[in-house]
Write an enzyme that holds these catalytic residues in place. Structure first.
Site, PDB file in Angstrom:
ATOM      1  N   LYS A  53       0.807  -1.227   0.000  1.00 30.89           N
ATOM      2  CA  LYS A  53       0.000   0.000   0.000  1.00 30.89           C
ATOM      3  C   LYS A  53       0.836   1.272   0.000  1.00 30.89           C
ATOM      4  O   LYS A  53       0.358   2.329  -0.363  1.00 30.89           O
ATOM      5  CB  LYS A  53      -0.978   0.000   1.166  1.00 30.89           C
ATOM      6  CG  LYS A  53      -2.114  -0.991   0.949  1.00 30.89           C
ATOM      7  CD  LYS A  53      -3.443  -0.437   1.374  1.00 30.89           C
ATOM      8  CE  LYS A  53      -4.600  -1.311   0.931  1.00 30.89           C
ATOM      9  NZ  LYS A  53      -4.484  -2.707   1.393  1.00 30.89           N
ATOM     10  N   SER A 110       1.138  -9.952  -0.748  1.00 36.75           N
ATOM     11  CA  SER A 110       0.863  -8.513  -0.635  1.00 36.75           C
ATOM     12  C   SER A 110       1.263  -7.873   0.682  1.00 36.75           C
ATOM     13  O   SER A 110       1.448  -6.655   0.732  1.00 36.75           O
ATOM     14  CB  SER A 110      -0.623  -8.277  -0.909  1.00 36.75           C
ATOM     15  OG  SER A 110      -1.423  -9.153  -0.121  1.00 36.75           O
TER      16      SER A 110
HETATM   17  C1  LIG Z   1      -5.287  -3.704   0.909  1.00 39.28           C
HETATM   18  C2  LIG Z   1      -4.717  -5.058   0.780  1.00 39.28           C
HETATM   19  C3  LIG Z   1      -5.137  -5.958  -0.237  1.00 39.28           C
HETATM   20  C4  LIG Z   1      -6.255  -5.644  -1.205  1.00 39.28           C
HETATM   21  O1  LIG Z   1      -6.011  -4.480  -1.971  1.00 39.28           O
HETATM   22  P1  LIG Z   1      -7.213  -3.688  -2.652  1.00 39.28           P
HETATM   23  O2  LIG Z   1      -6.576  -2.594  -3.411  1.00 39.28           O
HETATM   24  O3  LIG Z   1      -8.096  -3.199  -1.541  1.00 39.28           O
HETATM   25  O4  LIG Z   1      -7.957  -4.660  -3.512  1.00 39.28           O
HETATM   26  C5  LIG Z   1      -4.489  -7.179  -0.323  1.00 39.28           C
HETATM   27  N1  LIG Z   1      -3.503  -7.540   0.537  1.00 39.28           N
HETATM   28  C6  LIG Z   1      -3.085  -6.705   1.520  1.00 39.28           C
HETATM   29  C7  LIG Z   1      -1.999  -7.156   2.424  1.00 39.28           C
HETATM   30  C8  LIG Z   1      -3.670  -5.433   1.675  1.00 39.28           C
HETATM   31  O5  LIG Z   1      -3.245  -4.615   2.655  1.00 39.28           O
END
Ligand SMILES: *Cc1c(COP(=O)(O)O)cnc(C)c1O
Length: 332
Positions: free
Chosen positions: A57, A314
């Site tokens: 993010k 992510s």
């Molecule tokens: C926010 C987030 C997501 C999903 O992202 P979006 O843009 O809301 O679809 C996936 N994995 C992690 C670790 C996140 O913080």
């Protein structure tokens, strides 16, 4: 070519890359031997867990704040930036703002635990404790925007946020130019939308696979309904995938619809197994939201034999109690 509705062009993703250099890390794409054997494919892991804030993010938040400074000047952000996320986005905004010398305010309900509050304060942000729910915290954000002139940095629904997350797509195309498929966790859609916009512009035949939760998946329901719908939020091991897409969604719903090729829902038990597998075999600690790509491969038998597939790990924002819960679910 006609102007896309969502305004996330390849050029805007390259602009984002220039802006976030030095803040967000260019993360490694590593081959998993265990998973490649298991699925008879080349499985590549994109390690967003290595971002300084522990999740991707930072890319979107850093891009948006830097772009606003570029477009309107530092004075326009005099009153600071504001958001209400308790999780990875709040940390990202606090981190990016402090690096760019902009004041940040993060509104948190009184239910948010002290350790999370302390982590955000340690990044130099002002924390405001308000109300007993996320909704009440958002109410405070709106007040600060209208009364104090602060600037909202939304968690996903903005072309600058999606373009920032899209820099992952550029890196994938550079490190694996013949990639067959990317499997991405999907909540608000900034991550999948951004990656999809970049990857489809460079190599349209690369498939973009989204993975949502089984319960409380607002994007899933909204795609079915062809308009933003609200869903009841349900507790999940993948807490970062919870939450709505906004009833006034203006960017990510149309973007996701345009770039996503297929879409799966995964169960809690599949997420638990995937988290534990990644810890055991890759020696990587990931949060539930980062494990849903593997969960989808395992639970749905997606046909990937002989393909080159990237899974987006992510983030790593997982409490040890949550990991314990996942391990207990695997033993049942
Ligand atoms: C926010 C987030 C997501 C999903 O992202 P979006 O843009 O809301 O679809 C996936 N994995 C992690 C670790 C996140 O913080």
């Amino acid at each position: 070519m006609s102007q896309p509705q969502h305004d996330v062009s390849l050029a805007s993703v390259y602009q984002a890359r220039r802006r976030i250099a030095g803040q967000a890390v260019r993360t490694p794409l590593v081959r998993s031997h265990a998973l490649s054997e298991r699925f008879d494919a080349e499985i590549l892991l994109k390690l967003e867990t290595q971002q300084p804030t522990g999740a991707f993010k930072l890319r979107g938040a850093a891009n948006m704040i830097a772009a606003l400074i570029e477009r309107h000047g530092r004075d326009a952000l005099e009153a600071g930036v504001v958001t209400a996320s308790t999780g990875n986005h709040g940390r990202a905004v606090a981190f990016a703002a402090s690096r760019l010398g902009i004041a940040a305010t993060i509104c948190l309900s009184r239910l948010v635990p002290a350790n999370k509050v302390a982590a955000i304060e340690a990044l130099g942000a002002e924390v405001r404790r308000v109300g007993e729910s996320q909704d009440e915290a958002f109410g405070e954000v709106e007040r600060l925007v209208s009364e104090r002139g602060m600037t909202l940095i939304p968690p996903f629904d903005d072309p600058l946020i999606a373009a920032g997350q899209g820099t992952i797509g550029l890196e994938l195309m550079e490190d694996a130019p013949d990639l067959d498929r990317v499997i991405v966790g999907l909540s608000g859609g900034g991550l999948l939308g951004g990656i999809g916009a970049a990857v489809k512009a460079i190599r349209p035949e690369t498939r973009i696979t989204g993975v949502s939760l089984t319960h409380g998946a607002a994007m899933w329901e909204s795609l079915q309904a062809e308009r933003p719908v609200a869903v009841e939020e349900v507790a999940s091991l993948a807490d970062s995938l919870g939450g709505g897409i906004g009833l006034d969604n203006r960017c990510t719903l149309s973007l996701v619809r345009e770039v996503m090729d297929d879409h799966y829902q995964v169960s809690e038990v599949a997420i638990a197994h995937a988290m534990v597998d990644i810890l055991e075999h890759e020696k990587l600690l990931v949060e539930g939201a980062a494990a849903v790509g593997l969960a989808a491969l395992a639970e749905h038998g997606i046909q990937v034999r002989g393909q080159r597939v990237a899974l987006i790990l992510s983030g790593n924002g997982v409490a040890l109690e949550t990991l314990d819960r996942a391990r207990a679910m695997c033993r049942r």
